[in-house]
Design an enzyme around this catalytic site. Structure first.
Site, short mmCIF file in Angstrom:
data_model
loop_
_atom_site.label_atom_id
_atom_site.label_comp_id
_atom_site.label_asym_id
_atom_site.label_seq_id
_atom_site.Cartn_x
_atom_site.Cartn_y
_atom_site.Cartn_z
N ASP A 110 -14.91 43.85 72.68
CA ASP A 110 -14.90 43.30 74.03
C ASP A 110 -15.07 41.79 73.98
O ASP A 110 -14.27 41.11 73.34
CB ASP A 110 -16.00 44.00 74.85
CG ASP A 110 -15.98 43.64 76.32
OD1 ASP A 110 -15.11 44.14 77.05
OD2 ASP A 110 -16.85 42.85 76.74
N HIS A 276 -13.98 52.80 76.32
CA HIS A 276 -14.04 51.39 75.95
C HIS A 276 -14.94 51.09 74.75
O HIS A 276 -14.64 50.23 73.94
CB HIS A 276 -14.52 50.59 77.16
CG HIS A 276 -14.70 49.13 76.93
ND1 HIS A 276 -13.67 48.30 76.56
CD2 HIS A 276 -15.82 48.34 77.02
CE1 HIS A 276 -14.13 47.06 76.44
NE2 HIS A 276 -15.43 47.07 76.71
#
Length: 295
Positions: A110, A276
């Site tokens: 991320d 994610h």
């Protein structure tokens, strides 16, 4: 004596002076150096399921990005430049050099992956190999923004609003915001156990953290895009591994490998059956991929 890390067994916590900011790191293992950088809204604790295993073969450095975890949270300054990925990449180099590592492998999830991207451009000689988790390049994602992306990744557009709008709204109920964010991105129930969520909440509600996180996103929507435009013709020279969640937004909206082939010369990778946060949702698969890639 360094404090033992309660989330990374066998690791010890240290504070390192990176020049203009103090950075919290967790250190463990021996062997070739490996830097781990987390994303939002996590801290270095996100690596708890894989870092001890990686430490069997590597000298692992898991750092809290500036503004996150227990690292220092400086003012953003003009144009939010203190939270540019260029500034964060310089932190990483300073940390690694202070530990005696001039050249190292990097894994970033991320936001940490975005810092790693900038690190590989600004300090190409320092990066031996680079792995990025569940991201396409920042400039690509903004350029291709549509309703689906803006809806799923609403915080990209909420957190960049002028201070103190997002800061005040999040501060009204930070636990709700954090829980909604993590639960919305993870597609594996229980991947973030209660004690880990409590650690993220502790750090999220620490003094200056919410503002620093907003500054990170404000920088990404401004000065970082300018730096990316300046380097539009540059390519990452180090081998790059891209992993992403097949059930997450990035995996469903973008051809992830193709986006990175526009930015790097040597790209490989694949999707994992998760959302994610790969290192929390599919740690064994992530570990296998990293061991094969890092050698």
């Amino acid at each position: 004596m360094p404090e033992s890390d309660p989330f990374l067994p066998g690791f010890a916590l240290h504070d390192i002076d990176a020049g203009d900011v103090r950075i919290r790191v967790s250190l463990g293992g021996s062997g070739p150096p490996l830097l781990l950088m987390h994303g939002h809204p996590q801290t270095h604790a996100t690596w708890g399921r894989i870092a001890p295993r990686l430490a069997e073969r590597h000298s692992v450095v898991a750092m809290d990005l500036r503004g996150y975890g227990d690292s220092e949270k400086p003012p953003g300054g003009e144009r939010h430049a203190a939270y540019s990925k260029r500034a964060m990449a310089a932190d990483a180099v300073a940390v690694m050099r202070s530990l005696g590592h001039e050249r190292f492998a990097v894994v970033g999830h991320d936001r940490g992956g975005r810092v790693a991207h900038r690190l590989a451009l600004d300090h190409a000689g320092a990066v031996e190999r680079l792995a990025v988790f569940d991201i396409a390049p920042t400039a690509t994602m903004y350029a291709l923004t549509d309703k689906a992306f803006a809806t799923r990744y609403f915080w990209w557009f909420f957190l960049i609003q002028p201070a103190p709008l997002p800061e005040k709204l999040i501060a009204a109920d930070p636990e709700f915001f954090l829980r909604t964010h993590i639960d919305g991105q993870s597609k594996t129930p229980g991947a973030t156990p209660p004690e880990l969520f409590a650690e993220y909440l502790r750090c999220y509600t620490s003094e200056g953290a919410i503002h620093a996180i907003c500054e990170d996103y404000r920088a990404a929507a401004g000065i970082d895009l300018e730096h990316d435009a300046d380097d539009a013709d540059k390519r990452i020279e180090a081998p790059l591994l891209a992993l992403w969640g097949a059930r997450g937004t990035v995996g469903q909206i973008y051809d992830v490998l193709e986006t990175w082939r526009e930015k790097a010369r040597d790209v490989s990778g694949r999707a994992l059956d998760c959302g994610h946060t790969l290192q929390e949702e599919r740690p064994e698969e992530v570990l296998a991929e990293l061991r094969a890639f890092l050698g």
